[in-house]
Design a protein around this motif. Structure first.
Motif, mmCIF file in Angstrom:
data_model
loop_
_atom_site.group_PDB
_atom_site.id
_atom_site.type_symbol
_atom_site.label_atom_id
_atom_site.label_comp_id
_atom_site.label_asym_id
_atom_site.label_seq_id
_atom_site.Cartn_x
_atom_site.Cartn_y
_atom_site.Cartn_z
ATOM 1 N N HIS A 62 0.839 -1.202 0.000
ATOM 2 C CA HIS A 62 0.000 0.000 0.000
ATOM 3 C C HIS A 62 0.878 1.258 0.000
ATOM 4 O O HIS A 62 0.660 2.185 -0.784
ATOM 5 C CB HIS A 62 -0.917 -0.028 1.224
ATOM 6 N N ALA A 63 1.891 1.261 0.872
ATOM 7 C CA ALA A 63 2.753 2.448 0.986
ATOM 8 C C ALA A 63 3.471 2.738 -0.331
ATOM 9 O O ALA A 63 3.699 3.900 -0.683
ATOM 10 C CB ALA A 63 3.781 2.236 2.099
ATOM 11 N N VAL A 119 11.477 -3.638 7.365
ATOM 12 C CA VAL A 119 12.739 -2.938 7.608
ATOM 13 C C VAL A 119 13.176 -2.235 6.320
ATOM 14 O O VAL A 119 13.010 -2.774 5.218
ATOM 15 C CB VAL A 119 13.832 -3.895 8.133
ATOM 16 N N THR A 120 13.702 -1.036 6.485
ATOM 17 C CA THR A 120 14.056 -0.231 5.318
ATOM 18 C C THR A 120 15.089 0.830 5.708
ATOM 19 O O THR A 120 15.171 1.221 6.875
ATOM 20 C CB THR A 120 12.792 0.455 4.726
ATOM 21 N N ALA A 128 9.462 4.572 5.928
ATOM 22 C CA ALA A 128 9.260 4.103 7.310
ATOM 23 C C ALA A 128 8.184 4.938 7.999
ATOM 24 O O ALA A 128 7.334 4.401 8.724
ATOM 25 C CB ALA A 128 10.572 4.173 8.081
ATOM 26 N N ARG A 129 8.210 6.250 7.764
ATOM 27 C CA ARG A 129 7.188 7.125 8.377
ATOM 28 C C ARG A 129 5.792 6.711 7.920
ATOM 29 O O ARG A 129 4.861 6.605 8.708
ATOM 30 C CB ARG A 129 7.449 8.587 7.978
ATOM 31 N N GLU A 130 5.664 6.468 6.624
ATOM 32 C CA GLU A 130 4.357 6.080 6.078
ATOM 33 C C GLU A 130 3.911 4.723 6.649
ATOM 34 O O GLU A 130 2.747 4.524 6.998
ATOM 35 C CB GLU A 130 4.453 6.030 4.541
ATOM 36 N N LEU A 131 4.858 3.797 6.777
ATOM 37 C CA LEU A 131 4.523 2.471 7.320
ATOM 38 C C LEU A 131 4.037 2.577 8.768
ATOM 39 O O LEU A 131 3.111 1.875 9.184
ATOM 40 C CB LEU A 131 5.743 1.555 7.240
ATOM 41 N N GLY A 136 -1.065 11.683 15.424
ATOM 42 C CA GLY A 136 -1.605 12.364 16.601
ATOM 43 C C GLY A 136 -3.038 11.915 16.850
ATOM 44 O O GLY A 136 -3.538 10.979 16.227
ATOM 45 N N TYR A 137 -3.711 12.593 17.791
ATOM 46 C CA TYR A 137 -5.091 12.249 18.097
ATOM 47 C C TYR A 137 -6.025 12.755 17.001
ATOM 48 O O TYR A 137 -5.805 13.804 16.419
ATOM 49 C CB TYR A 137 -5.529 12.921 19.411
ATOM 50 N N ASP A 138 -7.052 12.027 16.715
ATOM 51 C CA ASP A 138 -8.212 12.496 15.937
ATOM 52 C C ASP A 138 -7.909 12.882 14.493
ATOM 53 O O ASP A 138 -8.698 13.603 13.873
ATOM 54 C CB ASP A 138 -8.872 13.722 16.622
ATOM 55 N N ASN A 139 -6.759 12.442 13.980
ATOM 56 C CA ASN A 139 -6.424 12.888 12.623
ATOM 57 C C ASN A 139 -5.762 11.747 11.857
ATOM 58 O O ASN A 139 -4.684 11.297 12.228
ATOM 59 C CB ASN A 139 -5.443 14.070 12.719
ATOM 60 N N THR A 140 -6.451 11.279 10.808
ATOM 61 C CA THR A 140 -5.808 10.237 10.000
ATOM 62 C C THR A 140 -5.259 10.841 8.721
ATOM 63 O O THR A 140 -5.825 11.775 8.150
ATOM 64 C CB THR A 140 -6.787 9.090 9.654
ATOM 65 N N MET A 141 -4.140 10.258 8.282
ATOM 66 C CA MET A 141 -3.437 10.756 7.090
ATOM 67 C C MET A 141 -3.638 9.840 5.897
ATOM 68 O O MET A 141 -3.430 10.223 4.762
ATOM 69 C CB MET A 141 -1.931 10.835 7.364
#
Ligand code: T4K
Length: 386
Positions: free
Chosen positions: A85-86, A211-212, A218-221, A231-236
């Motif tokens: 997906h990433a 692992v990468t 890595a941030r996206e994974l 964070g709270y209440d927020n999906t990216m």
């Protein structure tokens, strides 16, 4: 001892192993240390969601493999799915059929058509020439599997991926602790996916990691394994629940400390199989490249035409003896559901996969294998062949 046919359980003898011996019996490290870590996690009341034990495990695995980013997940299959997906894989992806079904399922569950590629009969790994032959303008990626922990031909696949302009990733479910050209598996392609399932050489009960060395990936994974939350209440993004929990991480930390002992035992047992079976015509134990680091987790036996009994009958005889041998990865993903129904005709491209999957069986190893088990199994094979 098993000396003659009438000693075989198949013909009325008593089973050689009671209790039975298993492929994939878990290796387990220091139980007191595990109990302590679990007690501490319970006291902290922090059980999952990026807990301190998970973070510690990620740090130590990264260090162990020399990989910058380790994203622990609840199992290898979810690791594959969030990676696909990433990377935005879509359309078609080249993948071997001779692998555990999870490799193909993870693709199809992401809406990607697996294009099954044949293997090299000597290594059982994806054949780069066959991959090239099945590539097209619809190819969006290559997923190679380091089968049995033996590295695939990384260079040739890198060249092909470069020419196609698509990412190359590795299903490294079998390959924790192994190297390619002296460098740890985990460092190749866009990313590699490890499985830490109970049956793996290194386990976290259930678990895995992507692992990468790519920080953005890595941030996206990390987002994707936690529903996409930043964070709270927020999906990216369209994430899922791929998190590892603290009890699994505790098991991982304890087992990491025991890795040298696990490898040592596996290596010793593998060597015993090689030596004990060398005298039995038609029974070939797959070897590992001693110039690389290996985990020796799979004792793979390939029967050739010199062995007078068919593979399935051998497995039947072994099961009667309490040796729960496996036919991994028969019959090949393309001959399993739903693939054989939605993509009929793939077999025409996969003659080696079909042939190899009919003659392979996997035998037990690991720290729980009783002493003398290898010699006894060799006796059984010898009697079977008479
Ligand atoms: N890619 C590849 C190439 C893989 O091989 C795998 C998993 C994956 C991806 C996916 O990773 P995960 O999502 O699983 O993390 C087993 C494992 O369940 C599976 O993880 C593994 N590959 C595959 C090769 O083997 P089965 O269907 O054969 O499992 P099962 O229940 O028949 O158990 C295997 C053997 O292990 C048996 O002899 C019993 C023994 N066993 C099993 C467990 C769970 C034990 O002795 N103790 C245990 O706790 O798939």
């Amino acid at each position: 001892r098993v000396k003659r046919r009438s000693d075989l359980a198949l013909f009325g003898g008593s089973p050689a192993f009671d209790p039975a011996i298993h492929v994939g019996r878990p290796n387990i490290g220091d139980r007191q240390a595990f109990d302590r870590l679990v007690r501490e996690a319970l006291d902290r009341r922090w059980l999952t969601n990026d807990g301190p034990l998970v973070r510690e495990l990620e740090r130590r695995i990264g260090e162990q493999l020399g990989v910058e980013h380790c994203v622990a997940v609840c199992n290898g299959t979810i690791g594959l799915e969030i990676l696909f997906h990433a990377l935005g894989l879509a359309g078609e992806v080249l993948v071997p059929s001779y692998t555990f079904i999870a490799t193909a399922h993870a693709l199809l569950r992401c809406g990607i058509k697996p294009i099954f590629v044949d293997i090299d009969p000597a290594t059982h790994n994806i054949d780069p020439k066959a991959a090239r032959a099945r590539a097209s303008s619809r190819t969006s990626g290559i997923v190679a599997v380091h089968l049995w922990g033996r590295p695939v031909p990384v260079r040739e696949l890198q060249d092909l991926a470069g020419e196609l302009g698509v990412p190359l990733v590795f299903d490294a479910a079998h390959a924790f602790g192994c190297t390619f050209e002296g460098r740890s598996i985990g460092n190749f392609g866009a990313a590699e996916v490890l499985s830490f399932h109970a049956t793996k050489f290194f386990n976290t009960l259930e678990g895995g990691a992507v692992v990468t060395n790519d920080a953005a990936l890595a941030r996206e994974l990390r987002l994707l394994r936690n529903f996409g939350f930043s964070g709270y209440d927020n999906t990216m993004s369209l994430g899922t629940n791929g998190k590892m929990n603290e009890v699994c991480a505790a098991m991982g930390l304890v087992n990491l400390d025991a890795l040298p002992a696990f490898i040592g035992r596996n290596r010793q047992i593998h060597q015993q199989y090689v030596e004990a079976f060398a005298q039995i015509p038609g029974v070939n134990v797959l070897r590992y490249d001693e110039n690389e680091r290996n985990n020796y987790q799979y004792v793979v036996v390939e029967l050739d035409e010199r062995f007078p009994v068919g593979r399935d009958r051998v497995v039947e005889a072994l099961h009667a003896e309490g040796i729960l041998a496996r036919k991994y990865f028969w019959p090949g993903c393309h001959r399993m559901m739903p693939y054989r129904e939605i993509y009929p005709g793939e077999g025409a491209h996969l003659p080696v996969t079909e042939a190899v999957s009919e003659r392979v069986l996997v035998l037990p190893t690991g720290t729980s294998l009783p002493d003398g088990a290898v010699g006894l199994q060799a006796d059984i094979f010898r009697v079977l062949s008479e």
